[in-house]
Design a protein around this motif. Structure first.
Motif, PDB file in Angstrom:
ATOM      1  N   ASN A   1       0.759  -1.315  -0.068  1.00  0.00           N
ATOM      2  CA  ASN A   1      -0.074  -0.094  -0.144  1.00  0.00           C
ATOM      3  C   ASN A   1       0.974   1.290  -0.173  1.00  0.00           C
ATOM      4  O   ASN A   1       0.388   2.445  -0.257  1.00  0.00           O
ATOM      5  N   THR A   2       2.071   1.106   0.520  1.00  0.00           N
ATOM      6  CA  THR A   2       2.897   2.214   0.446  1.00  0.00           C
ATOM      7  C   THR A   2       3.540   2.681  -0.709  1.00  0.00           C
ATOM      8  O   THR A   2       4.023   3.724  -1.031  1.00  0.00           O
ATOM      9  N   ASP A   3       3.478   1.865  -1.915  1.00  0.00           N
ATOM     10  CA  ASP A   3       4.021   2.161  -3.316  1.00  0.00           C
ATOM     11  C   ASP A   3       2.861   2.951  -3.854  1.00  0.00           C
ATOM     12  O   ASP A   3       3.043   3.334  -4.960  1.00  0.00           O
ATOM     13  N   TRP A   4       1.824   3.577  -3.221  1.00  0.00           N
ATOM     14  CA  TRP A   4       0.857   4.123  -4.021  1.00  0.00           C
ATOM     15  C   TRP A   4       0.253   5.376  -3.194  1.00  0.00           C
ATOM     16  O   TRP A   4       0.571   5.436  -2.044  1.00  0.00           O
ATOM     17  N   ASN A   5      -0.180   6.550  -3.936  1.00  0.00           N
ATOM     18  CA  ASN A   5      -0.997   7.492  -3.276  1.00  0.00           C
ATOM     19  C   ASN A   5      -2.355   7.257  -3.578  1.00  0.00           C
ATOM     20  O   ASN A   5      -2.824   6.739  -4.354  1.00  0.00           O
ATOM     21  N   TYR A   6      -2.973   8.000  -2.693  1.00  0.00           N
ATOM     22  CA  TYR A   6      -4.566   7.919  -2.751  1.00  0.00           C
ATOM     23  C   TYR A   6      -5.438   8.974  -2.361  1.00  0.00           C
ATOM     24  O   TYR A   6      -5.033  10.156  -2.318  1.00  0.00           O
ATOM     25  N   ALA A   7      -6.724   9.231  -3.039  1.00  0.00           N
ATOM     26  CA  ALA A   7      -7.557  10.366  -3.243  1.00  0.00           C
ATOM     27  C   ALA A   7      -9.026   9.677  -2.956  1.00  0.00           C
ATOM     28  O   ALA A   7      -9.383   8.685  -3.794  1.00  0.00           O
ATOM     29  N   PHE A   8      -9.734  10.483  -2.410  1.00  0.00           N
ATOM     30  CA  PHE A   8     -11.228   9.955  -1.930  1.00  0.00           C
ATOM     31  C   PHE A   8     -12.433  11.123  -2.523  1.00  0.00           C
ATOM     32  O   PHE A   8     -12.015  12.153  -2.438  1.00  0.00           O
ATOM     33  N   ASN A   9     -13.326  10.651  -3.176  1.00  0.00           N
ATOM     34  CA  ASN A   9     -14.367  11.421  -3.652  1.00  0.00           C
ATOM     35  C   ASN A   9     -15.730  11.117  -3.205  1.00  0.00           C
ATOM     36  O   ASN A   9     -16.090   9.840  -2.798  1.00  0.00           O
ATOM     37  N   ARG A  10     -16.598  11.971  -2.993  1.00  0.00           N
ATOM     38  CA  ARG A  10     -17.976  11.672  -2.840  1.00  0.00           C
ATOM     39  C   ARG A  10     -18.923  11.974  -3.957  1.00  0.00           C
ATOM     40  O   ARG A  10     -18.878  13.372  -4.417  1.00  0.00           O
ATOM     41  N   ASN A  11     -19.707  11.232  -4.435  1.00  0.00           N
ATOM     42  CA  ASN A  11     -20.581  11.659  -5.765  1.00  0.00           C
ATOM     43  C   ASN A  11     -19.528  12.271  -6.894  1.00  0.00           C
ATOM     44  O   ASN A  11     -20.087  13.244  -7.512  1.00  0.00           O
ATOM     45  N   GLY A  12     -18.350  11.925  -7.001  1.00  0.00           N
ATOM     46  CA  GLY A  12     -17.524  12.438  -8.046  1.00  0.00           C
ATOM     47  C   GLY A  12     -16.882  13.823  -7.657  1.00  0.00           C
ATOM     48  O   GLY A  12     -15.979  14.229  -8.458  1.00  0.00           O
ATOM     49  N   HIS A  13     -16.975  14.259  -6.556  1.00  0.00           N
ATOM     50  CA  HIS A  13     -16.181  15.288  -6.228  1.00  0.00           C
ATOM     51  C   HIS A  13     -15.158  14.836  -5.251  1.00  0.00           C
ATOM     52  O   HIS A  13     -15.483  14.411  -4.282  1.00  0.00           O
ATOM     53  N   TRP A  14     -13.990  15.410  -5.351  1.00  0.00           N
ATOM     54  CA  TRP A  14     -12.901  15.053  -4.693  1.00  0.00           C
ATOM     55  C   TRP A  14     -12.754  15.592  -3.085  1.00  0.00           C
ATOM     56  O   TRP A  14     -13.103  16.891  -3.112  1.00  0.00           O
ATOM     57  N   LEU A  15     -12.739  14.742  -2.349  1.00  0.00           N
ATOM     58  CA  LEU A  15     -12.649  15.106  -0.841  1.00  0.00           C
ATOM     59  C   LEU A  15     -11.244  15.386  -0.502  1.00  0.00           C
ATOM     60  O   LEU A  15     -10.942  16.240   0.279  1.00  0.00           O
ATOM     61  N   THR A  16     -10.176  14.702  -1.025  1.00  0.00           N
ATOM     62  CA  THR A  16      -8.723  14.892  -0.773  1.00  0.00           C
ATOM     63  C   THR A  16      -7.924  15.046  -2.096  1.00  0.00           C
ATOM     64  O   THR A  16      -8.436  14.718  -2.903  1.00  0.00           O
ATOM     65  N   ASN A  17      -6.788  15.707  -2.039  1.00  0.00           N
ATOM     66  CA  ASN A  17      -5.992  15.567  -3.141  1.00  0.00           C
ATOM     67  C   ASN A  17      -5.150  14.182  -2.903  1.00  0.00           C
ATOM     68  O   ASN A  17      -5.468  13.300  -2.012  1.00  0.00           O
ATOM     69  N   SER A  18      -4.260  13.907  -3.725  1.00  0.00           N
ATOM     70  CA  SER A  18      -3.459  12.782  -3.787  1.00  0.00           C
ATOM     71  C   SER A  18      -2.649  12.660  -2.058  1.00  0.00           C
ATOM     72  O   SER A  18      -2.013  13.710  -1.882  1.00  0.00           O
ATOM     73  N   ILE A  19      -2.944  11.810  -1.595  1.00  0.00           N
ATOM     74  CA  ILE A  19      -2.090  11.650  -0.259  1.00  0.00           C
ATOM     75  C   ILE A  19      -1.540  10.402  -0.285  1.00  0.00           C
ATOM     76  O   ILE A  19      -1.950   9.134  -0.941  1.00  0.00           O
ATOM     77  N   PRO A  20      -0.283   9.997   0.663  1.00  0.00           N
ATOM     78  CA  PRO A  20       0.302   8.818   0.841  1.00  0.00           C
ATOM     79  C   PRO A  20      -0.327   7.779   1.565  1.00  0.00           C
ATOM     80  O   PRO A  20      -0.060   6.638   1.509  1.00  0.00           O
ATOM     81  N   GLU A  21      -1.322   8.357   2.456  1.00  0.00           N
ATOM     82  CA  GLU A  21      -2.002   7.451   3.214  1.00  0.00           C
ATOM     83  C   GLU A  21      -3.245   6.797   2.713  1.00  0.00           C
ATOM     84  O   GLU A  21      -3.931   7.587   1.802  1.00  0.00           O
ATOM     85  N   ASN A  22      -3.606   5.563   2.728  1.00  0.00           N
ATOM     86  CA  ASN A  22      -4.514   4.854   2.409  1.00  0.00           C
ATOM     87  C   ASN A  22      -5.906   5.052   3.224  1.00  0.00           C
ATOM     88  O   ASN A  22      -7.026   4.453   3.115  1.00  0.00           O
ATOM     89  N   ARG A  23      -5.834   5.867   4.227  1.00  0.00           N
ATOM     90  CA  ARG A  23      -7.054   6.175   5.264  1.00  0.00           C
ATOM     91  C   ARG A  23      -7.413   7.716   5.311  1.00  0.00           C
ATOM     92  O   ARG A  23      -6.616   8.568   5.205  1.00  0.00           O
ATOM     93  N   PHE A  24      -8.699   7.881   5.293  1.00  0.00           N
ATOM     94  CA  PHE A  24      -9.253   9.347   5.203  1.00  0.00           C
ATOM     95  C   PHE A  24     -10.404   9.210   6.451  1.00  0.00           C
ATOM     96  O   PHE A  24     -11.164   8.449   6.298  1.00  0.00           O
ATOM     97  N   THR A  25     -10.138   9.998   7.576  1.00  0.00           N
ATOM     98  CA  THR A  25     -11.136  10.169   8.468  1.00  0.00           C
ATOM     99  C   THR A  25     -11.864  11.336   8.413  1.00  0.00           C
ATOM    100  O   THR A  25     -11.369  12.558   8.166  1.00  0.00           O
ATOM    101  N   SER A  26     -13.302  11.143   8.282  1.00  0.00           N
ATOM    102  CA  SER A  26     -14.320  12.342   7.817  1.00  0.00           C
ATOM    103  C   SER A  26     -14.365  13.368   9.422  1.00  0.00           C
ATOM    104  O   SER A  26     -14.063  12.864  10.502  1.00  0.00           O
ATOM    105  N   PRO A  27     -14.462  14.664   9.189  1.00  0.00           N
ATOM    106  CA  PRO A  27     -14.864  15.465  10.356  1.00  0.00           C
ATOM    107  C   PRO A  27     -16.395  14.899  10.745  1.00  0.00           C
ATOM    108  O   PRO A  27     -16.881  14.029  10.094  1.00  0.00           O
TER     109      PRO A  27
END
Length: 655
Positions: A29-55
């Protein structure tokens, strides 16, 4: 790539937080960058962590989520994950339900949304339940806090107000508090267990282990009765039937169960029973009056009266001094009892006061002679043969008397029922056992406990108490007036050694001689049937008691004589003054008046010299304080009412 959410609960609620995790099935998993979206809208930029905690989530965070992985060394290599739907609802309120699976027990069940209280459902939804008693802000209950915690349910053993709420996650996310639920029991509490015809009862709706201003109440009453304040904790009624109530929290709406019904029953107005102890007294003794109402009940105050004799068959009842409000105790002590007197009692309770009937009159007897009212018995002895005639005479400071008798059952009657009253003397041709005494319009005399016997022998003993230091002779009499041989006398069943010639002579009586006496002898000639009399009580009084009676009598006689002499003196002075005045008028006019006129003046002098006195037959207005009859129903009417009667004085001959 595979996208999943932790915690994986559905639905999620505003204020909660979740973590989105993007897992790759190839490489590290460390060989990759990750991005998360909701309904096609990006919530994050490319990040090295594969986890994203919402507010903290809001309802606007509902939608479809996806993650995309970009290989670090070859950015054009992309892996897209699956899409995950997320639903966010408003912060929930816990639901609290009360059940009674077994009579007398209560189970409370807490749930959130559609989830149930089962262990599996609670576990899958992540909820744990927190319980509170009396106040929502208190510390949560723990096992052992008088409850049994079982996941989403508890079984409280006592009454109280309970809340619950759910919590899950770390840190814990709490739901809103549930509405309150009460486990208290309502109970109808009467101010006394039963009421009587015409009485009002007060019922209170009590909340066991609770109650207060935060409660309001509801009543079930007989169909034909509507309470004046149906939401109040108290109500009054005189209507028979079943009454029940329940309590309701004003701010929460939770109610108790309906109480058990209390049945209001009405009974006839009771008549209390008065007892006196002792019933026979010596001057100065204390007497205890006891008033009992059957069946025993609460709330009574007791009122004590002296029965004042009237010359009609009834008595008036005068409230004893210092007894206007009654006593809480059912007993009353009379100090320094000096003479025969009758007493009654009654009980009252409530506001306005509801009274019982009056008790029957009970007498405290005194054998000591009362100079103001005394009884003389002829023949002068306590025991009589049943075939003998009896004469009972009344003396004292009254001109009208009646002789009364109380038989062994306590029934009281006057001489007119069993004898012939002539003046102040009652004569009966056949004596009967009972307590006899005289009554005037104001007081009672000494009493004599006369017994009659159908046997052949009686004890001859004095009617009145014997004064210490005086002598007394007891005898033994046969119905045939014959003498008995070998007569023995007994005191309190102990043989006395000094009986001589059929008599027992005590030269100087002491208090130790007081007791029950009887005699025993044989008919002549010697050796025939042995006869034993009944017992009679010989009463001994102290010399000062007898002296006080003598002094009273002496003062009474002196007072009467002095009064008569003073009246005669005043009349003589007035007569002399009027004659002197008439003579002076006659002398001043003698020269101008004719003999006829002079004769008229002398005639006027004679008329002025005579004064009319109040004679028997003149009418006067007397006041009698007349109480209620002995059997009058206990109402709010007081007995101390005044009747006024025109009374005509008559002599015995007029009758």
């Amino acid at each position: 790539a595979l996208l999943h959410i932790e915690p994986n609960w559905s639905p999620l609620f505003t204020g909660e937080k979740v973590t989105f995790i993007c897992d790759l099935k190839e490489g590290n998993n460390t060989d990759w960058n990750y991005a998360f979206n909701r309904n096609g809208h990006w919530l994050t930029n490319s990040i090295p962590e594969n986890r994203f905690t919402s507010p903290s989530l809001t309802t606007g965070d509902s939608g479809e989520y996806q993650c995309v992985a970009f290989q670090k060394i070859r950015p054009n290599v992309i892996r897209e994950s699956n899409k995950v739907s997320l639903s966010v609802s408003e912060k929930p309120k816990a639901q609290l339900r009360k059940d009674s699976p077994v009579a007398g027990s209560v189970t409370l069940t807490c749930s959130v949304g559609s989830s149930s209280s089962s262990r599996s459902s609670s576990s899958s939804s992540g909820w744990k339940y927190f319980w509170y008693k009396d106040k929502k802000t208190s510390e949560p209950l723990k096992t052992g806090d008088d409850v049994l915690l079982q996941s989403g349910s508890i079984s409280p053993s006592g009454g109280g107000v309970y809340w619950c709420r759910g919590g899950r996650g770390d840190p814990v996310y709490y739901t809103e508090y549930s509405h309150p639920v009460v486990t208290n029991r309502a109970v109808v509490k009467p101010n006394w267990p039963e009421i009587y015809s015409g009485e009002t009862i007060t019922l209170t709706c009590g909340i066991e282990e609770g109650g207060g201003s935060e409660w309001e109440y509801e009543w079930r009453t007989p169909d034909y009765y509507t309470p004046p304040n149906p939401r109040g904790s108290m109500m009054t009624s005189s209507v028979r039937g079943d009454y029940s109530c329940k309590g309701r929290l004003k701010d929460g709406g939770s109610t108790t169960e309906w109480s058990d019904a209390f049945t209001v029953k009405t009974s006839d107005v009771p008549q209390p029973v008065l007892t006196v102890s002792p019933s026979w007294t010596s001057p100065g003794d204390s007497v205890t009056l006891t008033c009992s109402v059957e069946p025993p009940s609460a709330g009574w105050r007791f009122f004590w009266y002296q029965a004042v004799p009237e010359l009609s068959p009834n008595y008036t009842y005068e409230l004893l001094a210092g007894n206007t409000t009654g006593t809480e105790q059912d007993s009353y002590i009379l100090h320094g009892q000096t003479h025969t007197a009758g007493y009654v009692c009654r009980a009252g309770r409530g506001d306005p006061v509801f009274y019982t009937l009056y008790s029957d009159v009970k007498f405290v007897w005194s054998g000591g002679v009362n100079p103001a009212a005394s009884l003389t018995v002829s023949p002068h002895r306590l025991q009589h043969f049943s075939t003998e005639s009896l004469s009972l005479s009344c003396e004292g400071n009254s001109t009208e008397w009646r002789v009364m008798k109380a038989d062994e059952s306590g029934f009281m009657s006057s001489c007119s029922y069993w004898g012939q009253m002539t003046g102040s003397t009652c004569n009966t041709t056949r004596a009967s056992s009972g307590v006899y005494w005289c009554e005037s319009a104001t007081q009672s005399s000494n009493a004599a406990n006369i017994t009659t016997h159908s046997g052949d022998v009686i004890l001859v003993s004095p009617v009145h108490p014997v004064t210490e230091g005086h002598s007394v002779t007891l005898g033994c009499m046969l119905r045939t007036k014959e003498l008995l041989d070998n007569v023995d006398f007994y005191k309190n069943d102990q043989l006395l050694p000094n009986g001589v010639g059929g008599e027992l002579f005590i030269s100087a009586v002491t208090k130790s001689d007081e007791g029950f006496y009887k005699c025993r002898g044989r008919k002549s000639p010697p050796g025939l049937e042995t006869l034993t009399s009944a017992e009679s009580w010989l009463s001994v009084e102290h010399p000062e008691e007898a002296a006080s009676s003598s002094v009273f009598l002496l003062l009474l006689v002196v007072g009467l004589v002095s009064g008569v002499l003073l009246i005669i003196l005043l009349l003589l002075i007035l007569r002399r003054y009027r004659k002197s005045k008439a003579s002076s008028i006659s002398r001043s006019q003698r020269t101008n008046q004719s003999p006829a006129t002079d004769h008229m003046i002398n005639q006027g002098e004679t008329q002025d010299g005579h004064y009319a006195a109040l004679l028997h037959g003149d009418s006067c207005l007397y006041e009698t304080i007349r109480g209620s009859g002995q059997r009058k129903q206990g109402t709010n009417d007081e007995p101390e009412e005044s009747d006024y009667q025109n009374v005509t004085m008559e002599t015995a001959a007029d009758e």
